[in-house]
Write a protein that holds these residues in place. Structure first.
Motif, PDB file in Angstrom:
ATOM      1  N   GLN A 194      95.447  20.221  98.135  1.00  0.00           N
ATOM      2  CA  GLN A 194      94.236  19.779  97.249  1.00  0.00           C
ATOM      3  C   GLN A 194      92.577  20.354  97.328  1.00  0.00           C
ATOM      4  O   GLN A 194      92.168  19.822  98.179  1.00  0.00           O
ATOM      5  CB  GLN A 194      94.409  18.060  96.740  1.00  0.00           C
ATOM      6  CG  GLN A 194      95.420  17.886  97.286  1.00  0.00           C
ATOM      7  CD  GLN A 194      96.416  18.213  95.143  1.00  0.00           C
ATOM      8  OE1 GLN A 194      95.866  18.013  94.486  1.00  0.00           O
ATOM      9  NE2 GLN A 194      97.830  18.055  95.673  1.00  0.00           N
ATOM     10  N   PRO A 195      92.464  20.755  95.916  1.00  0.00           N
ATOM     11  CA  PRO A 195      91.282  21.555  95.865  1.00  0.00           C
ATOM     12  C   PRO A 195      89.701  20.491  96.324  1.00  0.00           C
ATOM     13  O   PRO A 195      89.306  21.592  97.325  1.00  0.00           O
ATOM     14  CB  PRO A 195      90.363  21.590  94.460  1.00  0.00           C
ATOM     15  CG  PRO A 195      92.097  21.630  93.806  1.00  0.00           C
ATOM     16  CD  PRO A 195      92.884  20.897  94.484  1.00  0.00           C
TER      17      PRO A 195
ATOM     18  N   ALA B 159      87.967  27.980  93.673  1.00  0.00           N
ATOM     19  CA  ALA B 159      88.182  28.185  95.108  1.00  0.00           C
ATOM     20  C   ALA B 159      87.162  28.648  95.606  1.00  0.00           C
ATOM     21  O   ALA B 159      86.911  28.140  96.506  1.00  0.00           O
ATOM     22  CB  ALA B 159      88.750  29.324  95.105  1.00  0.00           C
ATOM     23  N   THR B 160      85.571  28.968  95.204  1.00  0.00           N
ATOM     24  CA  THR B 160      84.560  29.484  95.792  1.00  0.00           C
ATOM     25  C   THR B 160      84.357  27.722  96.252  1.00  0.00           C
ATOM     26  O   THR B 160      83.324  28.354  96.811  1.00  0.00           O
ATOM     27  CB  THR B 160      83.379  29.813  94.565  1.00  0.00           C
ATOM     28  OG1 THR B 160      83.608  29.096  93.460  1.00  0.00           O
ATOM     29  CG2 THR B 160      83.919  31.082  94.137  1.00  0.00           C
TER      30      THR B 160
ATOM     31  N   ALA C 255      81.126  24.892 100.215  1.00  0.00           N
ATOM     32  CA  ALA C 255      80.625  23.722 100.675  1.00  0.00           C
ATOM     33  C   ALA C 255      80.593  24.357 103.015  1.00  0.00           C
ATOM     34  O   ALA C 255      80.270  23.602 103.718  1.00  0.00           O
ATOM     35  CB  ALA C 255      82.587  22.924 100.949  1.00  0.00           C
ATOM     36  N   PHE C 256      81.292  25.626 103.381  1.00  0.00           N
ATOM     37  CA  PHE C 256      81.798  25.656 104.540  1.00  0.00           C
ATOM     38  C   PHE C 256      80.326  26.440 104.810  1.00  0.00           C
ATOM     39  O   PHE C 256      79.351  26.093 105.730  1.00  0.00           O
ATOM     40  CB  PHE C 256      82.499  27.061 104.638  1.00  0.00           C
ATOM     41  CG  PHE C 256      81.844  27.635 105.452  1.00  0.00           C
ATOM     42  CD1 PHE C 256      82.611  27.507 107.218  1.00  0.00           C
ATOM     43  CD2 PHE C 256      81.238  29.268 105.706  1.00  0.00           C
ATOM     44  CE1 PHE C 256      82.519  28.237 108.208  1.00  0.00           C
ATOM     45  CE2 PHE C 256      81.552  29.801 107.242  1.00  0.00           C
ATOM     46  CZ  PHE C 256      81.434  28.655 107.917  1.00  0.00           C
ATOM     47  N   SER C 257      80.066  27.113 103.862  1.00  0.00           N
ATOM     48  CA  SER C 257      78.181  27.074 104.031  1.00  0.00           C
ATOM     49  C   SER C 257      77.044  26.153 103.956  1.00  0.00           C
ATOM     50  O   SER C 257      76.188  26.784 105.043  1.00  0.00           O
ATOM     51  CB  SER C 257      77.466  28.534 102.428  1.00  0.00           C
ATOM     52  OG  SER C 257      78.062  29.646 102.779  1.00  0.00           O
ATOM     53  N   VAL C 258      77.435  25.457 103.484  1.00  0.00           N
ATOM     54  CA  VAL C 258      76.152  24.550 103.488  1.00  0.00           C
ATOM     55  C   VAL C 258      76.211  23.478 104.733  1.00  0.00           C
ATOM     56  O   VAL C 258      75.033  23.136 105.298  1.00  0.00           O
ATOM     57  CB  VAL C 258      76.151  23.850 101.846  1.00  0.00           C
ATOM     58  CG1 VAL C 258      75.506  22.329 102.515  1.00  0.00           C
ATOM     59  CG2 VAL C 258      75.883  24.538 100.982  1.00  0.00           C
TER      60      VAL C 258
ATOM     61  N   GLY D 126      97.284  27.230  93.303  1.00  0.00           N
ATOM     62  CA  GLY D 126      97.108  27.436  91.805  1.00  0.00           C
ATOM     63  C   GLY D 126      96.227  27.053  91.253  1.00  0.00           C
ATOM     64  O   GLY D 126      96.212  26.430  89.905  1.00  0.00           O
ATOM     65  N   THR D 127      94.788  26.956  91.428  1.00  0.00           N
ATOM     66  CA  THR D 127      93.290  26.953  91.513  1.00  0.00           C
ATOM     67  C   THR D 127      92.600  28.474  90.142  1.00  0.00           C
ATOM     68  O   THR D 127      93.215  29.291  90.774  1.00  0.00           O
ATOM     69  CB  THR D 127      92.596  25.849  91.670  1.00  0.00           C
ATOM     70  OG1 THR D 127      91.361  25.661  91.024  1.00  0.00           O
ATOM     71  CG2 THR D 127      92.208  26.674  92.495  1.00  0.00           C
TER      72      THR D 127
END
Length: 143
Positions: A59-60, A9-10, A15-18, A3-4
């Motif tokens: 949680q984000p 959301a990106t 974080a994954f890409s870095v 719900g963000t």
């Protein structure tokens, strides 16, 4: 699911890409230090733990950390798979790894989308946890 906003959301993808990029940059040194089997096994477990945590604690910040763990965990898997394939049976091995990799790249996202539509995004992404655990279980093949 959380719900963000789309902007927040990106952060998980960033974080994954870095961490994927950083993992690729230091992957050879980590392989030399820990060995391919231990690194692949621990990477698969780290990735599974990260995604599972993100799916449970919605949680984000936790999700971003979970996807960072996913990126770090799987960063060396593809290079390890190509290395192992090249050592065992150069041309056929690399062709097999490439076929599986590109097939998964093409089929994976639509399959997760279809399953998310039929069930939930959480249930569909649980498949990623299982695949990361499979990476850990199959780690001896990289030795």
């Amino acid at each position: 699911v959380v719900g963000t906003t789309q902007g927040v959301a990106t952060i998980g993808f960033i974080a994954f890409s870095v961490t994927m990029t950083l993992g690729r940059l230091v992957g050879d040194r980590l392989t030399a230090r820990f060995g391919p089997v231990a690194l692949t096994r621990s990477g698969g477990l780290l990735a599974a733990l990260g995604v599972a945590t993100a799916l449970v604690i919605k949680q984000p910040a936790v999700i971003a950390l979970g996807f960072a763990c996913l990126g770090a965990g799987v960063a060396v898997v593809v290079p390890m798979a190509y290395r192992a394939a090249g050592v065992r049976a150069a041309a056929p091995g690399i062709a097999a790894v490439s076929t599986v990799g590109y097939g998964a790249f093409l089929v994976g996202p639509p399959l997760i989308g279809f399953l998310a539509d039929a069930t939930s995004l959480t249930a569909a992404l649980s498949i990623v946890v299982g695949l990361c655990l499979a990476i850990a279980a199959l780690a001896p093949a990289t030795g």
